[in-house]
Design a protein around this motif. Structure first.
Motif, mmCIF file in Angstrom:
data_model
loop_
_atom_site.group_PDB
_atom_site.id
_atom_site.type_symbol
_atom_site.label_atom_id
_atom_site.label_comp_id
_atom_site.label_asym_id
_atom_site.label_seq_id
_atom_site.Cartn_x
_atom_site.Cartn_y
_atom_site.Cartn_z
ATOM 1 N N UNK A 80 14.753 -12.034 32.204
ATOM 2 C CA UNK A 80 13.923 -11.159 33.064
ATOM 3 C C UNK A 80 13.146 -10.234 32.069
ATOM 4 N N UNK A 81 13.907 -9.608 30.883
ATOM 5 C CA UNK A 81 12.957 -8.944 30.063
ATOM 6 C C UNK A 81 11.855 -9.443 29.353
ATOM 7 N N UNK A 82 12.316 -10.745 29.000
ATOM 8 C CA UNK A 82 11.151 -11.630 28.267
ATOM 9 C C UNK A 82 10.094 -12.032 29.161
ATOM 10 N N UNK A 83 10.422 -12.101 30.544
ATOM 11 C CA UNK A 83 9.427 -12.458 31.476
ATOM 12 C C UNK A 83 8.574 -11.463 31.781
ATOM 13 N N UNK A 84 9.114 -10.004 31.864
ATOM 14 C CA UNK A 84 8.394 -8.851 32.052
ATOM 15 C C UNK A 84 7.388 -8.519 30.687
ATOM 16 N N UNK A 85 8.122 -8.774 29.723
ATOM 17 C CA UNK A 85 7.216 -8.438 28.524
ATOM 18 C C UNK A 85 6.131 -9.486 28.382
ATOM 19 N N UNK A 86 6.255 -10.740 28.607
ATOM 20 C CA UNK A 86 5.242 -11.469 28.489
ATOM 21 C C UNK A 86 4.082 -11.385 29.325
ATOM 22 N N UNK A 87 4.631 -10.817 30.908
ATOM 23 C CA UNK A 87 3.553 -10.361 31.696
ATOM 24 C C UNK A 87 2.767 -9.317 31.372
ATOM 25 N N UNK A 90 0.254 -10.702 28.815
ATOM 26 C CA UNK A 90 -1.021 -11.238 29.432
ATOM 27 C C UNK A 90 -1.852 -10.262 30.267
ATOM 28 N N UNK A 91 -1.354 -9.088 30.809
ATOM 29 C CA UNK A 91 -2.057 -8.202 31.189
ATOM 30 C C UNK A 91 -3.004 -7.429 30.141
ATOM 31 N N UNK A 92 -2.366 -7.021 29.058
ATOM 32 C CA UNK A 92 -3.045 -6.607 28.009
ATOM 33 C C UNK A 92 -4.169 -7.485 27.392
ATOM 34 N N UNK A 93 -3.997 -8.714 27.462
ATOM 35 C CA UNK A 93 -5.094 -9.631 26.947
ATOM 36 C C UNK A 93 -6.093 -9.588 28.100
ATOM 37 N N UNK A 94 -5.680 -9.709 29.302
ATOM 38 C CA UNK A 94 -6.651 -9.757 30.234
ATOM 39 C C UNK A 94 -7.798 -8.366 30.297
#
Length: 310
Positions: A80-87, A90-94
């Protein structure tokens, strides 16, 4: 110390061991020695020893169970933490992509406004305005210049000998020093990783990130400057260039200076202008009193802030 009578009637001196000698000879406190001796003579009953061992075993089992539960919960929450970190990444890159697109759109609109303005103004006035924009950083400029490249050193310092120890990252003060040295060397326009510097630009740090005008820049860092042909020689003779060469030799940080022909620096974003406004007129006195104006001789009174004359 004790004394005894020896031959000739004179007392013979006998020295007792000093405190340190006695401490090293018998390091254990006499009370602990007596307690150990009593325990040896009167050992505790067997049931008490077995109870103590059983309690210790139960405590160890409980600690192991708690550690196992904590480890299992940590491993279950890791996806869950890895998924939240990846999200978040992705938001920062967007957001960065949207910011770049908006910046490119703003540059296009700025160029369109400049063409419309040049068409509306006379030739000399438009040329004068373009020179002012180039000097203040509000306009894009082209010309020959210098690029100073700085990059972080690899983190391969020897933990035993300390070889390569020191700050391996480029600091915001390094970029400040390089930019100021380029201005002193005769630069007419300076940009850091495409961020144009103006008279109100700031180079700061926020944690481990370096901000140029509140926008993050990442390494390798390139400080580009347009100026006269002697700018490179004057910069290499500056104090900051000598300091950066010394830091590069000691820490492995990358530092290089090269000349570039036909260099293009973008325009800085439009600044937020602030205008001064006159203060509001003072409200009339509630009592309606008028202050007396001084006469030719300079006599006269004027009301004080509290309403009374002086």
């Amino acid at each position: 110390m004790s004394a005894e009578r020896g031959d000739g009637g004179r007392p013979a001196r006998v020295y007792a061991p000093d405190f340190l000698t006695e401490l090293f000879r018998n390091p254990l406190e006499p009370g602990y020695v007596a307690a150990a001796e009593r325990k040896r003579r009167n050992p505790p009953p067997a049931w008490r020893t077995r109870s103590a061992r059983s309690v210790s075993l139960v405590v160890l089992v409980l600690l192991g169970f708690l550690l196992a539960v904590a480890y299992r919960q940590t491993m279950e929450e890791e996806p869950g933490r890895s998924q939240a970190r990846s999200g978040l990444v992705e938001q920062i890159k967007e957001r960065e992509r949207q910011t770049d697109e908006l910046s490119a759109r703003a540059d296009q609109l700025r160029e369109e406004v400049g063409r419309q303005r040049d068409a509306a103004l006379s030739g000399s006035t438009a040329a004068r305005l373009r020179d002012l924009e180039a000097g203040t950083g509000m306009g894009r400029v082209r010309g020959d210049g210098v690029v100073v490249r700085l990059a972080d050193a690899p983190g391969d310092a020897d933990a035993v000998t300390g070889t390569g120890a020191g700050p391996p990252q480029v600091l915001y003060t390094d970029l400040q020093g390089v930019a100021n040295a380029l201005w002193s060397a005769g630069a007419e326009a300076v940009a850091i990783n495409g961020q144009r510097l103006t008279a109100t630009s700031t180079i700061r740090s926020a944690g481990k990130a370096i901000l140029v005008d509140f926008r993050p820049v990442t390494g390798p860092y390139e400080v580009a400057a347009i100026g006269p042909g002697s700018m490179k020689r004057r910069f290499e003779q500056s104090r900051i260039a000598a300091l950066m060469r010394e830091v590069a030799d000691k820490t492995g940080l990358s530092f290089g200076v090269r000349e570039v022909d036909d260099l293009t620096l973008p325009a800085a974003p439009e600044p937020r202008l602030r205008y001064a406004e006159p203060p509001g007129s003072p409200s009339p006195s509630p009592s309606g009193d008028r202050s007396a104006s001084p006469g030719p001789s300079g006599s006269g009174t004027s009301p004080s802030p509290s309403g009374g004359g002086r």
